[in-house]
Design an enzyme around this catalytic site. Structure first.
Site, mmCIF file in Angstrom:
data_model
loop_
_atom_site.group_PDB
_atom_site.id
_atom_site.type_symbol
_atom_site.label_atom_id
_atom_site.label_comp_id
_atom_site.label_asym_id
_atom_site.label_seq_id
_atom_site.Cartn_x
_atom_site.Cartn_y
_atom_site.Cartn_z
ATOM 1 N N HIS A 19 0.777 -1.236 0.022
ATOM 2 C CA HIS A 19 0.034 0.139 -0.061
ATOM 3 C C HIS A 19 0.729 1.191 0.092
ATOM 4 O O HIS A 19 0.572 2.140 -0.721
ATOM 5 C CB HIS A 19 -0.934 0.089 1.256
ATOM 6 C CG HIS A 19 -1.949 -0.912 1.152
ATOM 7 N ND1 HIS A 19 -2.179 -1.596 2.347
ATOM 8 C CD2 HIS A 19 -2.937 -1.234 0.496
ATOM 9 C CE1 HIS A 19 -3.190 -2.322 2.134
ATOM 10 N NE2 HIS A 19 -3.736 -2.421 1.111
ATOM 11 N N LYS A 43 -15.453 -8.529 3.744
ATOM 12 C CA LYS A 43 -14.222 -8.780 4.631
ATOM 13 C C LYS A 43 -14.640 -8.549 6.068
ATOM 14 O O LYS A 43 -15.161 -7.708 6.294
ATOM 15 C CB LYS A 43 -13.059 -7.996 3.994
ATOM 16 C CG LYS A 43 -12.688 -8.223 2.669
ATOM 17 C CD LYS A 43 -11.610 -7.131 2.317
ATOM 18 C CE LYS A 43 -11.074 -7.243 0.869
ATOM 19 N NZ LYS A 43 -9.842 -6.425 0.767
ATOM 20 N N ARG A 93 -1.024 -6.469 -8.374
ATOM 21 C CA ARG A 93 -0.020 -7.350 -7.674
ATOM 22 C C ARG A 93 0.094 -8.373 -8.800
ATOM 23 O O ARG A 93 1.286 -8.934 -9.107
ATOM 24 C CB ARG A 93 -0.327 -7.997 -6.338
ATOM 25 C CG ARG A 93 -0.421 -7.016 -5.418
ATOM 26 C CD ARG A 93 -0.767 -7.648 -4.042
ATOM 27 N NE ARG A 93 -2.085 -8.123 -4.455
ATOM 28 C CZ ARG A 93 -3.157 -8.432 -3.393
ATOM 29 N NH1 ARG A 93 -2.926 -7.871 -2.314
ATOM 30 N NH2 ARG A 93 -4.332 -8.973 -3.874
ATOM 31 N N SER A 131 -3.158 -7.747 2.569
ATOM 32 C CA SER A 131 -3.362 -7.556 3.989
ATOM 33 C C SER A 131 -4.001 -8.893 4.291
ATOM 34 O O SER A 131 -3.921 -9.312 5.635
ATOM 35 C CB SER A 131 -4.624 -6.409 3.894
ATOM 36 O OG SER A 131 -3.910 -5.372 3.639
#
Length: 169
Positions: A19, A43, A93, A131
């Site tokens: 991040h 989440k 990513r 994360s």
């Protein structure tokens, strides 16, 4: 002269070195970068929105750019409009990220064609960081120091300990 405003949205639960890489690089593309901290209903956050706002604010303190950290709980395009943003910054990513992000960018373009999405590839060394995986590693007592800033590592370890999990050492 009109400022170029960009929004970098995410849950930042917790904020990772990945991040931070995207924040530093994204801030170079706009006059003001607004980091939008949100809660994703799919989440389960480890940290409250207030804790995540404080962590991101602390971690960006040394970056020499105009960066603001705010919470939002709305459609991303509504948030971008409210902030006066014309750019959404997203980090990629891997190929799997691209499929999801490409679909989201297309939907967002349909909702608000005045806002463009810009994708930044994560630094090669930071590409595997997520994360979700940081939390999973921490919950099983693994080391997370290579993935998050030192203060975030301490916060995650403390939270894991408070949950009665193994924690990292």
């Amino acid at each position: 002269m009109t400022k170029r405003i960009g929004v970098y949205p995410g849950t930042f639960d917790p904020v990772t070195l990945g991040h931070m890489d995207i924040i530093r690089r994204g801030a170079k593309l706009v006059d003001r970068l607004v980091i939008g901290v949100t809660t994703n209903p799919s989440k389960s956050p480890m940290f409250t929105i207030e804790e995540r706002l404080a962590a991101v604010q602390r971690e960006i303190a040394g970056i020499d750019s105009e960066i603001h950290v705010v919470a939002f709980d709305s459609l991303l395009m509504d948030f971008a409009e409210r902030e006066g943003a014309r750019v959404i910054v997203r980090g990629l990513r891997a190929v799997a990220d691209f499929e999801y992000e490409y679909q989201m960018a297309g939907m967002n373009q349909q909702i608000n064609p005045r806002v463009e999405t810009v994708f930044l590839m994560a630094d090669v060394a930071l590409q595997p960081i997520a994360s979700r995986l940081v939390k999973e590693i921490a919950l099983f007592g693994g080391p997370i120091g290579k993935f998050v800033p030192p203060a975030v590592e301490r916060e995650v370890v403390a939270r894991v300990a408070s949950l009665g999990q193994k924690g990292s050492g």
